[in-house]
Scaffold this active site. Structure first.
Site, PDB file in Angstrom:
ATOM      1  N   LYS A 165       0.842  -1.198   0.000  1.00 20.33           N
ATOM      2  CA  LYS A 165       0.000   0.000   0.000  1.00 20.33           C
ATOM      3  C   LYS A 165       0.883   1.257   0.000  1.00 20.33           C
ATOM      4  O   LYS A 165       1.968   1.259  -0.591  1.00 20.33           O
ATOM      5  CB  LYS A 165      -0.997  -0.052   1.163  1.00 20.33           C
ATOM      6  CG  LYS A 165      -1.826  -1.339   1.124  1.00 20.33           C
ATOM      7  CD  LYS A 165      -2.990  -1.340   2.064  1.00 20.33           C
ATOM      8  CE  LYS A 165      -3.725  -2.670   1.974  1.00 20.33           C
ATOM      9  NZ  LYS A 165      -4.906  -2.738   2.835  1.00 20.33           N
TER      10      LYS A 165
ATOM     11  N   GLU B  99      -9.765  -0.221  -1.684  1.00 18.65           N
ATOM     12  CA  GLU B  99      -9.428   1.141  -1.254  1.00 18.65           C
ATOM     13  C   GLU B  99      -9.527   2.127  -2.430  1.00 18.65           C
ATOM     14  O   GLU B  99      -9.941   3.271  -2.261  1.00 18.65           O
ATOM     15  CB  GLU B  99      -8.033   1.155  -0.620  1.00 18.65           C
ATOM     16  CG  GLU B  99      -8.037   0.475   0.751  1.00 18.65           C
ATOM     17  CD  GLU B  99      -6.701  -0.119   1.164  1.00 18.65           C
ATOM     18  OE1 GLU B  99      -6.643  -0.734   2.247  1.00 18.65           O
ATOM     19  OE2 GLU B  99      -5.722   0.008   0.403  1.00 18.65           O
TER      20      GLU B  99
ATOM     21  N   SER C  69      -6.639  -9.041   6.729  1.00 17.53           N
ATOM     22  CA  SER C  69      -6.091  -9.367   8.060  1.00 17.53           C
ATOM     23  C   SER C  69      -5.428 -10.736   8.159  1.00 17.53           C
ATOM     24  O   SER C  69      -5.470 -11.388   9.204  1.00 17.53           O
ATOM     25  CB  SER C  69      -7.179  -9.225   9.135  1.00 17.53           C
ATOM     26  OG  SER C  69      -7.565  -7.865   9.249  1.00 17.53           O
TER      27      SER C  69
HETATM   28  O1  LIG Z   1      -5.830  -4.914   1.493  1.00 13.37           O
HETATM   29  C1  LIG Z   1      -5.301  -5.983   1.667  1.00 13.37           C
HETATM   30  C2  LIG Z   1      -5.299  -6.652   3.024  1.00 13.37           C
HETATM   31  O2  LIG Z   1      -4.768  -5.756   3.972  1.00 13.37           O
HETATM   32  P1  LIG Z   1      -4.523  -6.299   5.488  1.00 13.37           P
HETATM   33  O3  LIG Z   1      -3.769  -7.600   5.347  1.00 13.37           O
HETATM   34  O4  LIG Z   1      -3.713  -5.220   6.127  1.00 13.37           O
HETATM   35  O5  LIG Z   1      -5.900  -6.484   6.076  1.00 13.37           O
HETATM   36  N1  LIG Z   1      -4.658  -6.602   0.667  1.00 13.37           N
HETATM   37  O6  LIG Z   1      -4.634  -6.034  -0.586  1.00 13.37           O
END
Ligand SMILES: O=C(COP(=O)(O)O)NO
Length: 249
Positions: free
Chosen positions: A12, A98, A212
């Protein structure tokens, strides 16, 4: 022929040059199964792609976190699929929740992006997943099917597509889907592919879980018959990413 386990690390919007070098050294020193058993893809922010590409162990591969929907040009701030190909970056994540939520990327737009990236020779991790409200309303499969259909309507060759099922309510919350919840949606997604694309595509397309995932919950999730791997956020920035890769079955 089985589906090769796939583990993606989505960094990210995180990292400095020093932090990236530290993560790369952890990854390069990791004792993991061979690339015959597990495919590992690491997705840093765009600005670190050349560094990751040049320093990362040869059995792991780099991915961008997005790319533009058409040939480059007067699109300030965008990164084109052609640029990723030019940088020899083989993978790209498209349609992350996102971006859908924060930037209004629609199912249609995501479908067009997937098609364009594939047309330029990139391999795509295509993200789908429902919000908590949609799950609580019982419309999880309807939402995920619509997201997948928008991709299926635009492509014919699925051989370079990995689908990432990432329930929005599990992303970054610590509230990981239970193995049963993940398996239920993955199996239904595979069923959708079988009914709407082909039995071959359904059988061969990897469907990976994100939301997660960590070193403690990955094994049980990986044991599910339709969970073919992970797209890991937070934990991919930590040494436990190596443990998650080792969950490959
Ligand atoms: O968005 C995610 C998962 O993020 P997390 O593992 O931090 O929940 N993967 O693209």
């Amino acid at each position: 022929m089985g589906r090769k386990f796939f583990v993606g690390g989505n960094w990210k919007c995180n990292g400095t040059i020093e932090e990236v070098k530290k993560i790369i050294s952890i990854l390069n020193g990791g004792d993991v199964p061979s690339s015959d058993v597990v495919e590992v893809v690491v997705s840093p922010p765009f600005v670190f792609l050349p560094l990751v590409k040049s320093e990362l162990r040869p059995d792991f591969h780099a991915a961008a976190q997005n790319c533009w929907v058409k040939k480059g040009g007067a699109y300030t701030g965008e990164i084109s699929a052609e640029m990723l190909v030019n940088l020899d970056i083989p993978w790209v994540i498209i349609g992350h929740s996102e971006r859908r939520a924060l930037l209004g990327e629609t199912n249609e737009f995501v479908g067009e992006k997937v098609a364009y990236a594939l047309s330029k020779g990139l391999k795509v991790i295509a993200c789908v997943g429902e919000t908590l409200e949609q799950r609580e309303a019982g419309s999880t499969m309807e939402v995920v099917a619509a997201q997948t259909k928008a991709i299926a309507d635009k492509i014919s060759d699925w051989s370079n597509v990995v689908i990432a099922y990432e329930p929005v309510w599990a992303i970054g919350t610590g509230k990981v889907a239970t193995p049963a919840q993940a398996q239920e949606v993955h199996a239904a997604l595979r069923g959708w592919l079988s009914s709407n694309v082909s039995a071959e595509v359904a059988e061969s397309t990897r469907i990976i879980y994100g939301g997660s995932v960590n070193g403690a919950n990955c094994k049980e999730l990986a044991a599910q018959p339709d969970v073919d791997g992970f797209l890991v956020g937070g934990a991919s920035l930590k040494p436990e990413f190596i443990d998650i890769i080792k969950a490959a079955t």
